[in-house]
Design an enzyme around this catalytic site. Structure first.
Site, PDB file in Angstrom:
ATOM      1  N   CYS A  82      -0.114   1.745   0.848  1.00 21.27           N
ATOM      2  CA  CYS A  82      -1.574   1.823   0.814  1.00 21.27           C
ATOM      3  C   CYS A  82      -2.141   1.834   2.242  1.00 21.27           C
ATOM      4  O   CYS A  82      -1.887   2.776   2.979  1.00 21.27           O
ATOM      5  CB  CYS A  82      -2.167   0.704  -0.038  1.00 21.27           C
ATOM      6  SG  CYS A  82      -3.893   1.026  -0.510  1.00 21.27           S
ATOM      7  N   HIS A 191       0.368   2.436  -4.909  1.00 23.08           N
ATOM      8  CA  HIS A 191       1.061   1.148  -4.955  1.00 23.08           C
ATOM      9  C   HIS A 191       2.284   1.250  -5.866  1.00 23.08           C
ATOM     10  O   HIS A 191       2.146   1.176  -7.095  1.00 23.08           O
ATOM     11  CB  HIS A 191       0.125   0.064  -5.498  1.00 23.08           C
ATOM     12  CG  HIS A 191      -0.961  -0.329  -4.564  1.00 23.08           C
ATOM     13  ND1 HIS A 191      -0.815  -1.319  -3.617  1.00 23.08           N
ATOM     14  CD2 HIS A 191      -2.213   0.143  -4.417  1.00 23.08           C
ATOM     15  CE1 HIS A 191      -1.937  -1.450  -2.937  1.00 23.08           C
ATOM     16  NE2 HIS A 191      -2.815  -0.571  -3.400  1.00 23.08           N
ATOM     17  N   GLU A 193       4.398  -0.983  -6.383  1.00 30.40           N
ATOM     18  CA  GLU A 193       4.555  -2.288  -7.038  1.00 30.40           C
ATOM     19  C   GLU A 193       3.642  -2.432  -8.248  1.00 30.40           C
ATOM     20  O   GLU A 193       3.804  -3.351  -9.052  1.00 30.40           O
ATOM     21  CB  GLU A 193       4.330  -3.430  -6.042  1.00 30.40           C
ATOM     22  CG  GLU A 193       2.885  -3.720  -5.681  1.00 30.40           C
ATOM     23  CD  GLU A 193       2.321  -2.790  -4.621  1.00 30.40           C
ATOM     24  OE1 GLU A 193       1.211  -3.081  -4.132  1.00 30.40           O
ATOM     25  OE2 GLU A 193       2.970  -1.778  -4.274  1.00 30.40           O
TER      26      GLU A 193
END
Length: 211
Positions: A82, A191, A193
């Protein structure tokens, strides 16, 4: 063989979700800004949320610019996420304020040219041939949360032997850089994650390239 990964701890939010995602795919994860942890890890992850200027200041406060530079110069893998991608470019412009970035890649981070900002949610990407990060993931969707991005890419290869970076694009009101792979240095605007199984697979692909 499990890889040792340091997630850079410099005051940014969303760090623990990155730690959990990396542990999910089998990495031994250390959350730290200590020089030895940053420089000696098999891989370094630089997350980032919020404002470009604040992230740059946080990185400076823990001497991360020097440490990231040393890793890249030594061919040691780094993954930005990011705003961790955005600060690798020349500069960011937010609310009329220009902030110098790390200058690893040419380009300016600017507000997205879209009617609806932030760009929040799942989106497809267009990965180039030969991408290692997106191997097997060409048709997957990834999770984005951002209002700014790099919308122009102008990279001159000055030496014939140099391999140009691989750039992955996405679209929200116009094209923007979704990921870059450049030797040891990789980064994603989205992202991983927060991107479910697709994000986990991308992190696995990155881990496979650590050694």
């Amino acid at each position: 063989m499990s890889r040792n990964v340091t997630v850079l701890d410099y005051g940014s939010g969303n760090i623990h979700s990155a730690v959990r995602a990396l542990e999910r795919v089998g990495a031994n994860v250390t959350l730290s800004s200590k020089s030895s942890d940053v420089l000696e890890a098999d891989g370094l992850v630089v997350p980032g949320v919020g404002a470009f200027a604040a992230v740059m200041q946080g990185l400076k406060d823990v001497d991360a610019l020097r440490m990231i530079g040393r890793r890249v110069a030594g061919g040691r893998p780094v993954l930005g996420i990011c705003v961790g991608l955005q600060v690798l470019f020349d500069e960011g412009v937010e609310h009329g304020v220009r902030t110098q970035g790390m200058g690893e890649w040419p380009g300016v981070v600017e507000r997205l040219a879209a009617d609806v900002v932030p760009h929040m949610g799942w989106n497809t990407v267009e990965a180039p041939a030969g991408s290692r990060l997106f191997s097997g993931l060409e048709d997957e969707r990834f999770y984005f949360v951002h209002s700014y991005g790099v919308q122009k890419w102008d990279f001159d290869v000055t030496q014939p032997a140099m391999q140009p970076p691989l750039v992955t694009w996405a679209n929200h009101g116009g094209p923007f850089v979704a990921a870059v792979e450049n030797g040891p240095l990789s980064a994603t605007q989205f992202h991983p994650e927060k991107s479910g199984d697709a994000g986990a697979a991308l992190l696995e692909n990155w881990l496979k390239g650590l050694g």
